[in-house]
Design an enzyme around this catalytic site. Structure first.
Site, PDB file in Angstrom:
ATOM      1  N   GLY A   1       3.734  -3.338  -3.867  1.00  0.00           N
ATOM      2  CA  GLY A   1       3.513  -3.783  -5.950  1.00  0.00           C
ATOM      3  C   GLY A   1       3.818  -2.796  -6.189  1.00  0.00           C
ATOM      4  O   GLY A   1       4.640  -2.343  -6.950  1.00  0.00           O
TER       5      GLY A   1
ATOM      6  N   TYR B   1      -1.330  -1.322 -12.283  1.00  0.00           N
ATOM      7  CA  TYR B   1      -2.795  -0.760 -12.480  1.00  0.00           C
ATOM      8  C   TYR B   1      -3.234  -0.636 -13.528  1.00  0.00           C
ATOM      9  O   TYR B   1      -3.983  -0.265 -14.052  1.00  0.00           O
ATOM     10  CB  TYR B   1      -3.305  -0.771 -11.141  1.00  0.00           C
ATOM     11  CG  TYR B   1      -2.511  -1.211  -9.887  1.00  0.00           C
ATOM     12  CD1 TYR B   1      -3.196  -2.596  -9.293  1.00  0.00           C
ATOM     13  CD2 TYR B   1      -1.663  -0.619  -8.750  1.00  0.00           C
ATOM     14  CE1 TYR B   1      -2.787  -3.367  -8.746  1.00  0.00           C
ATOM     15  CE2 TYR B   1      -1.784  -1.419  -7.660  1.00  0.00           C
ATOM     16  CZ  TYR B   1      -1.919  -2.921  -6.929  1.00  0.00           C
ATOM     17  OH  TYR B   1      -1.733  -3.247  -6.387  1.00  0.00           O
TER      18      TYR B   1
ATOM     19  N   GLY C   1       0.366  -1.672   0.437  1.00  0.00           N
ATOM     20  CA  GLY C   1      -0.399   0.053   0.330  1.00  0.00           C
ATOM     21  C   GLY C   1       0.556   1.588   0.083  1.00  0.00           C
ATOM     22  O   GLY C   1      -0.008   2.210  -0.232  1.00  0.00           O
TER      23      GLY C   1
ATOM     24  N   CYS D   1     -15.448   5.383 -26.587  1.00  0.00           N
ATOM     25  CA  CYS D   1     -17.039   6.470 -26.511  1.00  0.00           C
ATOM     26  C   CYS D   1     -17.268   6.384 -25.528  1.00  0.00           C
ATOM     27  O   CYS D   1     -18.243   6.022 -25.238  1.00  0.00           O
ATOM     28  CB  CYS D   1     -17.416   5.739 -27.207  1.00  0.00           C
ATOM     29  SG  CYS D   1     -17.134   6.053 -28.893  1.00  0.00           S
TER      30      CYS D   1
HETATM   31  N1  LLP Z   1      -1.495  -7.170  -0.757  1.00  0.00           N
HETATM   32  C1  LLP Z   1      -2.298  -7.460  -0.967  1.00  0.00           C
HETATM   33  C2  LLP Z   1      -3.626  -7.980  -0.170  1.00  0.00           C
HETATM   34  C3  LLP Z   1      -3.113  -6.556  -1.822  1.00  0.00           C
HETATM   35  O1  LLP Z   1      -4.974  -6.245  -1.741  1.00  0.00           O
HETATM   36  C4  LLP Z   1      -2.420  -5.276  -2.422  1.00  0.00           C
HETATM   37  C5  LLP Z   1      -3.512  -4.728  -3.550  1.00  0.00           C
HETATM   38  C6  LLP Z   1      -1.344  -5.418  -2.516  1.00  0.00           C
HETATM   39  C7  LLP Z   1      -0.610  -6.308  -1.665  1.00  0.00           C
HETATM   40  C8  LLP Z   1      -0.282  -4.055  -2.915  1.00  0.00           C
HETATM   41  O2  LLP Z   1      -0.653  -3.089  -2.633  1.00  0.00           O
HETATM   42  P1  LLP Z   1       0.288  -2.100  -3.177  1.00  0.00           P
HETATM   43  O3  LLP Z   1       1.609  -1.728  -3.165  1.00  0.00           O
HETATM   44  O4  LLP Z   1       0.415  -2.288  -4.839  1.00  0.00           O
HETATM   45  O5  LLP Z   1      -0.334  -1.040  -3.280  1.00  0.00           O
HETATM   46  N2  LLP Z   1      -5.703  -1.105  -8.302  1.00  0.00           N
HETATM   47  C9  LLP Z   1      -6.035  -0.282  -7.771  1.00  0.00           C
HETATM   48  C10 LLP Z   1      -5.114  -0.726  -6.528  1.00  0.00           C
HETATM   49  C11 LLP Z   1      -5.554  -2.079  -5.987  1.00  0.00           C
HETATM   50  C12 LLP Z   1      -5.183  -2.686  -5.012  1.00  0.00           C
HETATM   51  C13 LLP Z   1      -5.251  -4.111  -4.807  1.00  0.00           C
HETATM   52  N3  LLP Z   1      -4.740  -4.401  -3.428  1.00  0.00           N
HETATM   53  C14 LLP Z   1      -5.546   1.085  -8.097  1.00  0.00           C
HETATM   54  O6  LLP Z   1      -5.352   0.825  -9.633  1.00  0.00           O
HETATM   55  O7  LLP Z   1      -4.555   2.106  -7.239  1.00  0.00           O
END
Ligand code: LLP
Length: 465
Positions: free
Chosen positions: A318, A421, A274, A391
């Site tokens: 991520g 993403y 996150g 569109c």
């Molecule tokens: N661990 C779990 C259990 C998760 O659900 C997620 C992201 C991560 C790690 C990685 O989070 P990060 O470090 O990437 O923030 N589509 C959305 C983001 C959805 C995140 C879903 N889970 C966007 O484009 O902002």
């Protein structure tokens, strides 16, 4: 008062957001928004030693450009800063076999959240023991596949899943390592759709409801399940460490309660991902070393207060690894000044992609920035809105950005920070062909995911009979 013709007719409606400053030179890159090897000389944007104008000439646009050195450097930065943690790269942000191989090379583990992501990881030869498997609705076949592949840990999300996994391990006469996903009741300061630890959403077991203790009991009671620890992920694109702090405190308190009330000492704990990145100049993310120091301090403090040993910790970044490592390269197709009430003009710059390769602006109201990639300009900056070719009026890539006033069809535009993403949530809306991902390093460009073709589009269409 609202204008009789609607909100867009309010006088003076054209204002850039307060955070957006008119640049002295609209050609200049803002380095904090770009991958580490990005440079601009005389208007030519180069990433990984490859001029993006050459890349466009060879591979066409739109294209995602992935800076290998930058990706690896960010992966290493997390690995080194969190040296006494396990760092799982969250593949949902972006995954292909090449990236999975880089993650393995750099010594990180991998978080997958679907059978498809697991397929990519296994195809890349990723050690299954270093894969964690997430998801709020894993089917029996999904779980069977993960267990038989030897996935290192499965994060369980519901009572149904615990039952399924207990049955599965009994059926197969094997065991599975399990973490229990908890929701810490924290409202992370991020977009509602990407916050995951408040009570009213689908993930995990609520700490406050007592369900979580029951989940732990059921895992412990199942012969084939080995409980590794609790898992908490509060959301995504978070800057404010207080959310992590509250969550860590609550999850550690629960960890201690499990030990005292159930007599079960869990060896591990995962604090999720996150960590936010800079999409525009309004974002000011922390370095991994700072995040690690803050997180470790909170955990050490809480463990002392609770009189417990620190479990082995893991995290799952991520976005913070892949997000800044990619940019998207587009070609401008049309430029349209649109007169608004009050005499203001908004310049709409249409590019050859849009919400099919970056849905984040439409879905989360996300902000991006962009720059001309193929030439320098002496023209003064004007406020533009970069839109796609789909569109929908909401098909916006960059809501507000200053570009040189002579921006014109044929110009190349690059949008930084699109690694996380964007390709992973890309669609074929309007039968768009999803763009390739081209890795660049030391002057060499390599297609790691090819552009879709019209044959790909028709591959699942059974044909008119
Ligand atoms: N661990 C779990 C259990 C998760 O659900 C997620 C992201 C991560 C790690 C990685 O989070 P990060 O470090 O990437 O923030 N589509 C959305 C983001 C959805 C995140 C879903 N889970 C966007 O484009 O902002």
């Amino acid at each position: 008062m609202t204008h009789e013709a609607g909100w867009a007719h309010a006088p003076g409606a054209l204002r850039g957001p307060a955070w957006l400053r008119e640049p002295a030179d609209p050609n200049a890159l803002v380095p904090s928004l770009w991958s580490g090897t990005a440079t601009k000389t005389d208007g030519d944007l180069t990433v990984g030693g490859v001029a993006l104008a050459d890349l466009a000439a060879e591979f066409n646009t739109p294209a995602y450009v992935l800076d290998e050195e930058d990706f690896r450097a960010r992966a290493r930065a997390f690995r080194d800063a969190f040296a006494d943690y396990d760092v799982y790269y969250a593949g949902k942000a972006f995954l292909c076999t090449t990236v999975a191989a880089w993650v393995a090379d750099e010594g990180l583990s991998l978080d997958v959240c679907s059978s498809g992501e697991l397929t990519v990881a296994l195809r890349a030869g990723f050690d299954p023991a270093r894969i964690g498997y997430h998801g709020n609705n894993k089917s029996y076949p999904d779980l069977r596949r993960a267990v038989t592949a030897g996935v290192g840990r499965i994060v369980v999300d519901s009572f149904v899943e615990i039952e399924r996994l207990a049955q599965l391990t009994a059926d197969l006469g094997t065991t599975a390592s399990v973490m229990v996903r908890v929701t810490a009741g924290v409202e992370a300061h991020t977009h509602e759709y990407i916050a995951t630890a408040h009570e009213d959403q689908k993930f995990g077991f609520s700490i406050t409801s007592g369900d979580v203790l029951e989940a732990v009991r059921r895992v412990v009671a199942a012969d084939g399940l080995e409980l590794r620890g609790l898992h908490s992920h509060i959301g995504s694109q978070i800057f404010d460490s207080s959310g992590f702090e509250v969550a860590a405190r609550r999850v550690l308190a629960l960890h201690a309660r499990v030990a005292s009330e159930l007599g079960v000492t869990m060896p591990e704990m995962d604090l999720g991902g996150g960590f936010g990145i800079a999409y525009t100049t309004q974002d000011d993310p922390s370095e991994p070393a700072t995040l690690a120091a803050e997180m470790s301090e909170i955990v050490a403090h809480e463990c002392r207060a609770l009189g417990i040993e620190r479990p082995r910790l893991s995290i799952e970044p991520g976005r913070a690894i892949v997000g800044p490592a990619m940019c998207t390269l587009y070609t401008v197709g049309t430029v349209k000044p649109v007169a608004l009430d009050g005499g203001a003009v908004r310049t709409y710059v249409s590019v050859d992609g849009g919400m099919s390769d970056n849905i984040r602006t439409a879905l989360y109201d996300a902000d991006y920035s962009c720059t001309l990639a193929s030439r320098a300009s002496d023209a003064p900056p004007i406020l533009t809105r970069v839109v796609g070719k789909h569109c929908e009026a909401g098909d916006i890539v960059v809501k507000d950005e200053f570009l040189p006033a002579d921006v014109a069809p044929g110009d190349l535009l690059a949008v930084p920070g699109t690694g996380a993403y964007c390709r992973s949530m890309a669609s074929n809306y309007n039968h768009a062909l999803r763009p390739p991902v081209i890795a660049v390093r030391d002057g060499v460009a390599r297609v790691v995911v090819r552009r879709e073709t019209e044959d790909d589009l028709l591959a699942t269409d059974m044909g008119a009979s």
